[in-house]
Design a protein around this motif. Structure first.
Motif, short mmCIF file in Angstrom:
data_model
loop_
_atom_site.label_atom_id
_atom_site.label_comp_id
_atom_site.label_asym_id
_atom_site.label_seq_id
_atom_site.Cartn_x
_atom_site.Cartn_y
_atom_site.Cartn_z
N ALA A 137 7.81 4.96 -7.47
CA ALA A 137 6.58 5.34 -7.43
C ALA A 137 5.57 4.39 -8.15
CB ALA A 137 6.37 6.48 -8.21
N GLN A 153 1.69 8.60 -5.47
CA GLN A 153 2.23 8.13 -6.51
C GLN A 153 2.10 8.87 -7.74
OE1 GLN A 153 4.45 6.09 -4.96
NE2 GLN A 153 2.94 6.43 -3.08
N GLY A 170 4.60 1.67 -5.71
CA GLY A 170 3.60 1.85 -4.72
C GLY A 170 2.28 2.09 -5.40
N LEU A 171 2.21 2.27 -6.78
CA LEU A 171 0.92 2.58 -7.40
C LEU A 171 0.45 1.05 -7.64
CD1 LEU A 171 -1.03 4.54 -8.82
CD2 LEU A 171 0.39 4.34 -10.61
N GLU A 199 8.70 7.20 1.33
CA GLU A 199 8.54 8.59 0.63
C GLU A 199 8.23 9.69 1.63
OE1 GLU A 199 6.49 7.15 -3.30
OE2 GLU A 199 5.19 7.60 -1.86
#
Length: 127
Positions: A107, A81, A110-111, A18
């Motif tokens: 996202a 995220q 990642g979260l 990101e």
């Protein structure tokens, strides 16, 4: 625990990705502003600077925070995220699912990896 769990490595990679994208977009906007004819040069350069700063900040969070197993890295990673989710939904609603769907997937990855127990143990210890 001195060893990085896979979940933390994946989380750092997602945040770094990101960051690279934000940095690249910021540089792209800067080049376009300087070589083209933007409607408002001040706005274009401000957007470029914002992209570069956000990108550099996310790379710092990924490398200096998450990859080095520093506790402080998780909060900006999780917050990023959460902020990416409405952007992805907006892209999908704007007839750009080819951008929005992968963004949601990244996202969510990642979260989830930032919140999984192995990441928590690596960053905060066992108890």
């Amino acid at each position: 625990m001195n060893r990085r769990p896979l979940t933390l490595v994946i989380a750092a990679a997602v945040v770094a990705l990101e960051g690279l994208i934000a940095l690249g977009l910021g540089l792209f906007v800067a080049v376009e502003a300087l070589t083209g004819n933007p409607g408002n040069m001040t706005t274009a350069l401000a957007e470029a600077a914002f992209g570069v700063l956000i990108g550099a900040g996310l790379l710092w969070v990924a490398w200096g925070g998450l990859f080095k197993m520093e506790r402080w890295g998780r909060s900006p990673g999780v917050l990023t995220q959460i902020f990416v989710m409405p952007v992805a939904v907006t892209l999908i609603q704007s007839d750009q699912p080819q951008l929005g769907i992968p963004l949601i997937v990244v996202a969510l990855a990642g979260l989830v990896t930032l919140l999984l127990p192995p990441t928590t143990r690596a960053l905060y210890g066992d108890g």
